[in-house]
Design an enzyme around this catalytic site. Structure first.
Site, PDB file in Angstrom:
ATOM      1  N   SER B 159      17.051 -95.899  -0.786  1.00 31.21           N
ATOM      2  CA  SER B 159      17.805 -95.209  -1.825  1.00 31.21           C
ATOM      3  C   SER B 159      19.300 -95.334  -1.591  1.00 31.21           C
ATOM      4  CB  SER B 159      17.415 -93.733  -1.853  1.00 31.21           C
ATOM      5  OG  SER B 159      17.760 -93.121  -0.617  1.00 31.21           O
ATOM      6  N   LYS B 185       8.854-103.236  -4.432  1.00 29.32           N
ATOM      7  CA  LYS B 185       8.522-101.921  -5.008  1.00 29.32           C
ATOM      8  C   LYS B 185       9.854-101.240  -5.344  1.00 29.32           C
ATOM      9  CE  LYS B 185       7.093 -97.528  -5.218  1.00 29.32           C
ATOM     10  NZ  LYS B 185       8.462 -97.006  -5.476  1.00 29.32           N
ATOM     11  N   HIS B 187      12.715 -98.708  -6.076  1.00 31.15           N
ATOM     12  CA  HIS B 187      12.923 -97.344  -5.595  1.00 31.15           C
ATOM     13  C   HIS B 187      13.075 -96.403  -6.790  1.00 31.15           C
ATOM     14  CE1 HIS B 187      14.487 -93.889  -3.489  1.00 31.15           C
ATOM     15  NE2 HIS B 187      14.147 -94.483  -2.355  1.00 31.15           N
ATOM     16  N   SER B 188      12.393 -95.267  -6.703  1.00 27.52           N
ATOM     17  CA  SER B 188      12.401 -94.331  -7.831  1.00 27.52           C
ATOM     18  C   SER B 188      13.790 -93.765  -8.088  1.00 27.52           C
ATOM     19  CB  SER B 188      11.416 -93.198  -7.563  1.00 27.52           C
ATOM     20  OG  SER B 188      11.817 -92.514  -6.378  1.00 27.52           O
ATOM     21  N   GLY B 240      13.683 -96.611   5.065  1.00 31.23           N
ATOM     22  CA  GLY B 240      13.487 -95.262   4.539  1.00 31.23           C
ATOM     23  C   GLY B 240      13.182 -94.291   5.652  1.00 31.23           C
ATOM     24  N   SER B 241      12.370 -93.304   5.318  1.00 34.37           N
ATOM     25  CA  SER B 241      12.135 -92.208   6.265  1.00 34.37           C
ATOM     26  C   SER B 241      11.111 -92.597   7.324  1.00 34.37           C
ATOM     27  CB  SER B 241      11.615 -90.989   5.509  1.00 34.37           C
ATOM     28  OG  SER B 241      10.294 -91.251   5.055  1.00 34.37           O
ATOM     29  N   GLU B 264      12.655 -99.811   9.000  1.00 40.55           N
ATOM     30  CA  GLU B 264      13.876 -99.247   9.574  1.00 40.55           C
ATOM     31  C   GLU B 264      13.870 -97.798   9.140  1.00 40.55           C
ATOM     32  OE1 GLU B 264      16.960 -97.494   9.355  1.00 40.55           O
ATOM     33  OE2 GLU B 264      18.006 -99.073   8.250  1.00 40.55           O
ATOM     34  N   CYS B 301      22.128 -95.054   7.405  1.00 45.53           N
ATOM     35  CA  CYS B 301      21.176 -95.121   8.522  1.00 45.53           C
ATOM     36  C   CYS B 301      21.904 -94.964   9.844  1.00 45.53           C
ATOM     37  CB  CYS B 301      20.470 -96.469   8.558  1.00 45.53           C
ATOM     38  SG  CYS B 301      19.902 -97.032   6.968  1.00 45.53           S
ATOM     39  N   GLU B 391      16.525 -87.177  12.442  1.00 42.73           N
ATOM     40  CA  GLU B 391      17.650 -87.528  11.592  1.00 42.73           C
ATOM     41  C   GLU B 391      17.744 -86.507  10.458  1.00 42.73           C
ATOM     42  OE1 GLU B 391      17.576 -91.625  10.371  1.00 42.73           O
ATOM     43  OE2 GLU B 391      18.616 -91.184   8.503  1.00 42.73           O
TER      44      GLU B 391
END
Lengths: 526, 526
Positions: B159, B185, B187-188, B240-241, B264, B301, B391
């Site tokens: 995101s 895919k 990202h929303s 992402g998470s 990552e 990040c 994080e």
């Protein structure tokens, strides 16, 4: 004469805290040998992993030339193992002395080759992007990258190469070269052999003043699980069965910190017999292929388990000759009783499959393996039948006849991942079947033309790997110098002064290695 | 003006078979934008993966220079996206226009950098061991190795970089460069942005005559699972998470054929403030660190989530200044409501932890993120407290005071894997704290000296990776040209005639690339 203690190797010392012992067995007679080994306790496995962890900071920070000395010293110690050692290996594995002598040379040669890689320095992957203080809109900092060992590595050796793929085998050599201490799980099929070799490694570590814990070895069944789950272990090397390898992969993936497993597992190594080659030299191919199938009782990862030909008079003639030769092979003793049981089980499955017919081979009985030839209907490949794709570890192979080139291509598409794929072909075949190479590249790690897959050269260009289930990660190889890559990870330094950088990245290039500097490969200082 | 259709991108065409739609949202106001997107059906996900699979043989076999043309064409198309595009990205992400303009340049620059890697040719890893027909006891066959793309790659964008880590971001660039078709895919958080960028990629594919299916994109929640489980997919890139990345890793590891996931995920990027640096320029460090923490609302990040100093008057002075600055930062709009919720949740956990005290920051309320500063007791690091290692994605950071160097080292040992670790140090500090580098190398992918980790240069030497949980595989990087390695695997040719070898391995070296020939690096023909 070396005394076999049966003790685990931990941090340069020996340990036998457990009360469970496992016995070494004469592979030919099945009788117990006078050597028993103390299965490691969970605390001993922990101690071995901790020893490797403790050795890691010092070991990985040694100059590569120092690690090269260690590998060379191991090689010398291996070469010095004498006839009494060879005799023990032969008793534990039923492999002939000449083979073991050759394998000893292969194993020490492998160590020396990795030592040369360490001195060559390309394994560092050194990259330098110099600062651009004037760049707009933002300056660029000085950035430099090289590779370091990932941490302690657990290695599981194979039964079929008691030296070259075992205690001091390719995975151990690659891990040590990368700067990763090793905890080796001794193979139950050759534990006395393993102790001799571990002794050699520990002597070499002592002679070259390596940190205690650089090499450790544990014995016993089930102890490997503790090892793979141990938080100090950062990667796993494995050679063995699909079931065993996959179990380790699943275990490693389920850890709180997942780690990579490089498992070399199952391959049937298809050999494609093209028409002009069969016309030109069908008899010779039959003899060569039969020799490759039965070599070492078929106990090679690259044993050709599948041969595919195109319906034709020359294929009929080849098959007749091949059938006669396969029916004519002497029985051979396998590495151990478990291997023979597994071979018998694999044969039984083939015998019972309605799409498979038996062409040659005496009834499998007694305590030796008999060479066997089967023929499977092409539909088994086209429909992705599981059985045909399963490796039968031993001197057996399956032939498949396809109608034409189109069916050949469809059959190959149905294949799972392989270590090798072989074309037996004349120039005229290559002209007509050119597209096979592209298809086989997607299926295998090594493509051979007019050779046989048994015989895996230890060199820079070798790939002993391939898509699943040949291995768990097609991006690696477990033979050849590229094997070191599996145990290295990159680290980047931003804005570090020259004095604090590792030698591989210093301006003066004191190691004299090839580096990528501002996008250009060079050995020059900067 | 580009029309937003909200259709999935499959094999060069568009598809909207599903009835579920998802809406794009204005990140600042939270209002729905007039764009809705058709969530991919399972059949559409299958079609996208199959399209990538169908494109793979042709795409991977293209000359690298042809793939370079494709990447250059994507770069040109991205650069040509105008102000109306920038406006949409800003609406979907609340990021300022100047940042998005810069990120557009970074994204096209990244494509061009990978094009240069393709032309440079070192990614091939070409190795040649020539035949030794006279070798005793056995001759050596001619063996040659290079690397090919692993197959179709699924990419999940981030995101926080709607361009550089998303549809045409680093993972997509690296995969396409490697010869791997991509299924992305979307990202929303920025689906309209994604459609513009996907359109640009598809236009570039058309202009350079790439196979249909070289790039595909699907929308929707939950569709990623189908993608990762799809048998055609051979690797996954994710940013992402930790929770999301780990879920994909677990899914990929449980497939009948496990595949690698390069995720990552989570890093707190420790910054170590050494005493002489604080003495010499404590005020400046406080200002620089505060700026790094709040940059882009802390949504990087590499955002510094932990600063460690040694008990001393200069640390007290630094902390006073840092506290004042952190209390003085304006609130900022985050990328989306989910991000703000997650930030609030992370802050709440810190507020409630008995070992953590709040030093600065207005009460977190409303629809913007407020900068926050906490102080944690060193025992949290020494005892491996989970919370401190998590994080908190947003403009917050935690300081820890250690008693002395010995405690600093113990605290660092307790750290999990990180993307970066930073030393703020004067030469005198480096003399006294030299061993920190060795320790930090084991913890992080990039070590910085007197810089701040936000700002990740796209170049050859960059490592944007690190031990778990920073990434799922410390052996990769998701920024910089080494990222291509994740999607390549070696293939070896044994005894192949020159004409059938890939250009990279032909005797004449027609590509003029660096190769390892009989153990020596050279660009010479052989």
């Amino acid at each position: 004469m070396t005394l076999i203690t049966g003790f685990n190797f931990i941090a340069g010392g020996r340990s036998a805290n457990g009360s469970v012992t496992v016995q070494s067995v004469d592979a030919t007679s099945g009788e117990a040998l006078p050597y028993s080994f103390h299965q490691a306790t969970e605390a001993e496995v922990d101690a071995a992993a901790r020893a490797a962890e403790a050795a890691y900071p010092a070991f990985r920070n040694l100059a590569a030339s120092r690690r090269a000395e260690f590998l060379d010293a191991i090689a010398d110690e291996l070469d010095a193992l004498g006839d009494d050692f060879i005799a023990i290996v032969c008793r534990e594995t039923a492999l002939p002395a000449a083979r073991i002598q050759g394998e000893r040379g292969r194993t020490s040669g492998q160590m020396r080759l990795f030592a040369s890689v360490l001195r060559r320095g390309d394994f560092y992957g050194a990259r330098i992007d110099r600062a651009m203080p004037e760049r707009k809109p933002l300056p660029r900092a000085d950035l430099r990258q090289y590779r370091i060992g990932v941490g302690p590595v657990a290695v599981f050796g194979a039964s079929n190469f008691p030296l070259a793929f075992s205690t001091a085998g390719g995975d151990t050599a690659a891990a040590l070269a990368a700067g990763c201490p090793v905890v080796f799980k001794a193979h139950s099929g050759h534990m006395a052999t393993a102790e001799w070799v571990a002794d050699a490694i520990v002597r070499a570590a002592g002679r070259t003043a390596m940190p205690a814990g650089v090499f450790n070895m544990i014995y016993g069944g089930g102890v490997g699980e503790w090892l793979v789950r141990h938080p100090a272990i950062q990667a796993v090397g494995f050679t063995g069965s699909l079931r065993g390898g996959r179990a380790l992969c699943d275990m490693a993936a389920a850890r709180p910190q997942p780690i990579p497993v490089f498992a070399e597992m199952s391959s049937i190594n298809p050999v494609l017999l093209l028409p002009d080659a069969l016309k030109a030299r069908g008899e010779q191919v039959a003899a060569e292929l039969a020799a490759s199938v039965v070599l070492g009782a078929g106990q090679f990862c690259t044993n050709p388990g599948l041969a595919i030909g195109i319906r034709s008079p020359e294929f009929v003639a080849f098959l007749e000759r091949f059938t006669a030769l396969m029916g004519d092979q002497p029985a051979q003793t396998m590495l151990n009783a478990g291997g023979l049981r597994s071979y018998c089980h694999g044969l039984e499955n083939l015998h019972q499959h309605p799409g498979v017919s038996h062409l040659a081979g005496a009834r499998q009985e007694g305590n030796q393996a008999r060479a066997q030839l089967f023929k499977a209907d092409v539909s088994l490949l086209l429909e992705g039948d599981e059985l045909l794709q399963e490796e039968v570890f031993g001197p057996a192979t399956v032939v498949v006849e396809v109608a034409d080139k189109a069916e050949l291509i469809r059959a190959l598409r149905g294949l799972r991942g392989q270590l090798t794929a072989t074309l037996i072909a004349e120039p005229a075949d290559l002209a007509s079947f050119g597209e096979l190479t592209s298809l086989l590249e997607q299926k295998a790690g090594r493509l051979l033309l007019n050779g046989y897959p048994t015989g895996v050269e230890v060199c820079d260009a070798m790939v002993h790997g391939g898509p699943y289930p040949a291995t768990s990660d097609a991006r690696g190889t477990s033979v050849g110098t590229l094997a070191i890559d599996r145990f290295l990870r990159p680290v980047c330094y931003q804005n570090y002064p020259d004095a604090l950088l590792p030698d591989a990245l210093k301006n003066a290039n004191p190691l004299g290695i090839q580096r990528l500097v501002d996008g250009v490969g060079t050995r020059d200082a900067i």
